[in-house]
Design an enzyme around this catalytic site. Structure first.
Site, PDB file in Angstrom:
ATOM      1  CB  SER A  15      41.433  42.434  39.625  1.00  0.00           C
ATOM      2  OG  SER A  15      42.547  42.333  40.489  1.00  0.00           O
ATOM      3  CE  LYS A  52      43.822  39.343  38.617  1.00  0.00           C
ATOM      4  NZ  LYS A  52      44.555  40.526  39.000  1.00  0.00           N
TER       5      LYS A  52
END
Length: 101
Positions: A15, A52
């Protein structure tokens, strides 16, 4: 900075591969519960750790993936959602970081 606490995490998944974080990398993180927008944060979401990019708006927190894999979507949290920022990523550790001089 002086007195900072650090921790190391092993990453899984892709990710954040567009910012040089790949599956199985070790990342060095600094404990920080009040990150700035755009920092790469480690957050606990329902007791699962995720890495993230962090963005805070007036009424929500957005965790954005930086991935070439389009299945990763922004995670958006509002008041009462179960999210706990643990720290910010300082760097991806490479083999060189562990070699003694």
């Amino acid at each position: 900075s002086k007195g900072s606490k650090y921790f190391i995490l092993k990453t899984t998944g892709d990710s954040m591969n567009q910012v040089g974080v790949n599956d199985g990398d070790l990342i060095l993180c600094r404990k920080n519960y009040q990150p700035n927008n755009g920092e790469k944060v480690v957050a606990l979401v329902n007791d699962d750790a995720t890495l993230k990019e962090f963005y805070k708006t007036s009424d929500s927190i957005i965790l954005k993936p930086r991935s070439s894999n389009s299945r990763h979507k922004d995670l958006i949290f509002t008041e009462g959602d179960e999210i706990k920022v643990q720290g910010v990523m300082v760097k991806v550790l490479k083999d060189d970081d562990f070699k003694s001089n």
